[in-house]
Design an enzyme around this catalytic site. Structure first.
Site, PDB file in Angstrom:
ATOM      1  N   HIS A   1       0.842  -1.203   0.000  1.00  0.00           N
ATOM      2  CA  HIS A   1       0.000   0.000   0.000  1.00  0.00           C
ATOM      3  C   HIS A   1       0.869   1.241   0.000  1.00  0.00           C
ATOM      4  CE1 HIS A   1      -3.072   2.910   1.173  1.00  0.00           C
ATOM      5  NE2 HIS A   1      -3.898   2.063   0.609  1.00  0.00           N
TER       6      HIS A   1
ATOM      7  N   GLU B   1      -7.941  -4.792  -1.196  1.00  0.00           N
ATOM      8  CA  GLU B   1      -8.429  -5.470  -2.393  1.00  0.00           C
ATOM      9  C   GLU B   1      -8.449  -6.995  -2.273  1.00  0.00           C
ATOM     10  OE1 GLU B   1      -9.954  -3.534  -3.932  1.00  0.00           O
ATOM     11  OE2 GLU B   1      -8.895  -2.063  -5.139  1.00  0.00           O
TER      12      GLU B   1
HETATM   13  N1  ACO Z   1       4.123  -7.423  -4.654  1.00  0.00           N
HETATM   14  C1  ACO Z   1       5.466  -7.473  -4.772  1.00  0.00           C
HETATM   15  N2  ACO Z   1       6.275  -6.422  -4.527  1.00  0.00           N
HETATM   16  C2  ACO Z   1       5.681  -5.282  -4.155  1.00  0.00           C
HETATM   17  C3  ACO Z   1       4.294  -5.165  -4.011  1.00  0.00           C
HETATM   18  C4  ACO Z   1       3.509  -6.291  -4.275  1.00  0.00           C
HETATM   19  N3  ACO Z   1       2.175  -6.265  -4.160  1.00  0.00           N
HETATM   20  N4  ACO Z   1       4.001  -3.911  -3.639  1.00  0.00           N
HETATM   21  C5  ACO Z   1       5.160  -3.249  -3.558  1.00  0.00           C
HETATM   22  N5  ACO Z   1       6.184  -4.083  -3.855  1.00  0.00           N
HETATM   23  C6  ACO Z   1       7.614  -3.771  -3.863  1.00  0.00           C
HETATM   24  C7  ACO Z   1       8.035  -3.084  -5.152  1.00  0.00           C
HETATM   25  O1  ACO Z   1       8.394  -3.991  -6.147  1.00  0.00           O
HETATM   26  C8  ACO Z   1       9.213  -2.271  -4.663  1.00  0.00           C
HETATM   27  O2  ACO Z   1      10.311  -3.143  -4.500  1.00  0.00           O
HETATM   28  P1  ACO Z   1      11.805  -2.644  -4.848  1.00  0.00           P
HETATM   29  O3  ACO Z   1      12.051  -1.476  -3.922  1.00  0.00           O
HETATM   30  O4  ACO Z   1      12.625  -3.841  -4.566  1.00  0.00           O
HETATM   31  O5  ACO Z   1      11.779  -2.227  -6.284  1.00  0.00           O
HETATM   32  C9  ACO Z   1       8.777  -1.839  -3.250  1.00  0.00           C
HETATM   33  O6  ACO Z   1       7.850  -2.839  -2.813  1.00  0.00           O
HETATM   34  C10 ACO Z   1       8.111  -0.486  -3.214  1.00  0.00           C
HETATM   35  O7  ACO Z   1       7.136  -0.423  -4.256  1.00  0.00           O
HETATM   36  P2  ACO Z   1       6.421   0.935  -4.681  1.00  0.00           P
HETATM   37  O8  ACO Z   1       5.736   0.734  -5.986  1.00  0.00           O
HETATM   38  O9  ACO Z   1       7.379   2.075  -4.576  1.00  0.00           O
HETATM   39  O10 ACO Z   1       5.413   1.124  -3.511  1.00  0.00           O
HETATM   40  P3  ACO Z   1       4.105   1.946  -3.548  1.00  0.00           P
HETATM   41  O11 ACO Z   1       3.880   2.420  -2.180  1.00  0.00           O
HETATM   42  O12 ACO Z   1       4.105   2.972  -4.615  1.00  0.00           O
HETATM   43  O13 ACO Z   1       3.071   0.813  -3.959  1.00  0.00           O
HETATM   44  C11 ACO Z   1       1.056  -0.247  -4.493  1.00  0.00           C
HETATM   45  C12 ACO Z   1       1.766   0.749  -3.567  1.00  0.00           C
HETATM   46  C13 ACO Z   1       0.979   0.380  -5.889  1.00  0.00           C
HETATM   47  C14 ACO Z   1      -0.347  -0.481  -3.972  1.00  0.00           C
HETATM   48  C15 ACO Z   1       1.873  -1.562  -4.547  1.00  0.00           C
HETATM   49  O14 ACO Z   1       2.014  -2.094  -3.248  1.00  0.00           O
HETATM   50  C16 ACO Z   1       1.270  -2.583  -5.498  1.00  0.00           C
HETATM   51  O15 ACO Z   1       1.553  -2.541  -6.693  1.00  0.00           O
HETATM   52  N6  ACO Z   1       0.432  -3.530  -4.974  1.00  0.00           N
HETATM   53  C17 ACO Z   1      -0.203  -4.503  -5.813  1.00  0.00           C
HETATM   54  C18 ACO Z   1      -1.456  -3.901  -6.464  1.00  0.00           C
HETATM   55  C19 ACO Z   1      -2.575  -3.686  -5.451  1.00  0.00           C
HETATM   56  O16 ACO Z   1      -2.840  -4.516  -4.595  1.00  0.00           O
HETATM   57  N7  ACO Z   1      -3.263  -2.533  -5.602  1.00  0.00           N
HETATM   58  C20 ACO Z   1      -4.371  -2.136  -4.732  1.00  0.00           C
HETATM   59  C21 ACO Z   1      -3.923  -1.122  -3.714  1.00  0.00           C
HETATM   60  S1  ACO Z   1      -5.232  -0.702  -2.602  1.00  0.00           S
HETATM   61  C22 ACO Z   1      -6.154   0.461  -3.416  1.00  0.00           C
HETATM   62  O17 ACO Z   1      -5.642   1.225  -4.165  1.00  0.00           O
HETATM   63  C23 ACO Z   1      -7.619   0.547  -3.214  1.00  0.00           C
END
Ligand code: ACO
Length: 362
Positions: free
Chosen positions: A245, A304
């Site tokens: 998140h 989600e």
């Molecule tokens: N699975 C695997 N790795 C992840 C995930 C995930 N679900 N989420 C974040 N990471 C990792 C990234 O790869 C990154 O790793 P790195 O630093 O080694 O490259 C690190 O965690 C940080 O990722 P960011 O994209 O910078 O984190 P951000 O806070 O922007 O991400 C997000 C938030 C977009 C929700 C992300 O966690 C994600 O893509 N989750 C999966 C999609 C999802 O479940 N979306 C619904 C969110 S809830 C809503 O919006 C209602």
């Protein structure tokens, strides 16, 4: 600057997301004080109070939202064969774009009603079925289920969907709400703001995640297969949908609220206990793997994951999950859009130019 993380761009009285404590407050109430305790209509009244002139009184909200569903249904005539072939979210957005723009209570109520009405019609049209007109005497959640299936839902199903709509009604300055506030800040009107919101919601990093959660559960198939399948997904560079998140560094409190809601439905369907068992095994395996593979980034279950399990149990096809999300979040978009107009100014950030310098004149 990176994704505007930790940049405060608005003051709001609407909701507060405490990412360290895992706490969501909506107008002075914690999520647990609201979910299962008040109906979606009452939650709308709570959120919109003071934001819209002549807002219906709490006791009139259910009736007025029912009337607004009937008014919104008039736009379903535009759902022709070509539109019916498009994904449900595109259909809902196209029909919402037909609604009058403005900032008054009529516009607000029709908008509030519209994603639920259009989502049900979009799913039915995709199946070649005629739309079902709203029943204004029902609660919003019960009527959404009835417009989807044509049958009166069991009270437990209506209550579960109602709890879902309340759970996701508002959540600070998430991407779609920010988009709605940007559009509202230009004085474009509530319909334009809601269209900006629903467009931002669509992507899989925001409201588009629960459909892929079901794909993931289906691909895994059985609790024993969870670890290998999830490891393979991460090896491919995929993200695990329903985890991580932008703000929460601990478990998303909405995940627990929805897990309890879906557990409450377990007796209602013979398949659900098995599905829940699979989901719990996948969740446990995912948390374990993410902790191991991303030790520097706390990644927990987000809203989600159990949204997907709940909406599937309620009979929504997975391609329509984001529309059901929009049916609840529309209230947050309207409230934030109005707050922006009432107390904010044009949102106009700056960017730093890093392109080539202009060539000096010879
Ligand atoms: N699975 C695997 N790795 C992840 C995930 C995930 N679900 N989420 C974040 N990471 C990792 C990234 O790869 C990154 O790793 P790195 O630093 O080694 O490259 C690190 O965690 C940080 O990722 P960011 O994209 O910078 O984190 P951000 O806070 O922007 O991400 C997000 C938030 C977009 C929700 C992300 O966690 C994600 O893509 N989750 C999966 C999609 C999802 O479940 N979306 C619904 C969110 S809830 C809503 O919006 C209602």
């Amino acid at each position: 600057m990176d994704g505007l993380r930790d940049v405060v761009v608005a003051e709001t009285v609407l909701s507060d997301v405490d990412g360290q404590a895992g706490r969501l407050v909506i107008r002075g109430f914690t999520l647990d004080e609201l979910v299962g305790r008040i109906a979606y209509e009452q939650a709308c009244q709570l959120l919109l109070d003071g934001m819209i002139e002549d807002l219906p009184a709490p006791e009139a909200m259910r009736h007025r939202l029912g009337e607004a569903r009937v008014q919104a249904f008039a736009e379903v005539v535009a759902l022709d064969g070509a539109l019916a072939k498009r994904p449900p979210l595109d259909v809902v957005r196209a029909l919402m774009a037909r609604l009058e723009d403005g900032d008054d209570v009529q516009v607000a109520m029709r908008l509030l009603a519209s994603p639920a009405v259009f989502a049900a019609a979009a799913v039915r049209a995709g199946r070649g079925l005629a739309p079902i007109a709203p029943d204004p005497t029902l609660g919003h959640a019960a009527d959404l289920l009835r417009m989807l299936t044509g049958a009166q839902p069991a009270p437990a199903q209506a209550a579960a969907l109602d709890a879902y709509l309340v759970t996701i009604i508002d959540h600070g300055l998430n991407a779609s709400t920010f988009a709605a506030r940007v559009a509202a800040s230009t004085l474009a009107g509530l319909t334009s703001a809601a269209l900006a919101g629903i467009s931002a919601l669509k992507g899989p990093l925001h409201g588009g995640a629960p459909g892929p959660v079901i794909d993931m559960l289906d691909a895994i198939g059985s609790p024993e297969g969870a670890t290998a399948c999830l490891e393979a997904a991460l090896d491919r560079g995929d993200r695990l949908m329903g985890f991580g998140h932008g703000v929460y560094r601990v478990r998303d409190p909405r995940a627990d609220a929805l897990k309890r809601t879906v557990q409450g439905l377990a007796d209602a369907s013979p398949e659900l206990p098995g599905r829940l068992k699979l989901a719990e095994a996948v969740e446990a395996a995912a948390l374990d793997i993410l902790k191991r593979r991303k030790p520097n980034r706390p990644l927990n279950t987000n809203v989600e994951f159990y949204t997907a399990v709940l909406l599937e149990a309620l009979g929504f096809p997975h391609e329509a999950f984001t529309c059901v999300f929009a049916s609840g979040r529309i209230c947050g978009w309207i409230a934030h859009a109005r707050e922006q107009v009432l107390s904010g100014r044009l949102i106009r950030p700056s960017s730093r130019y890093v392109g080539p310098a202009p060539r000096e004149a010879a």
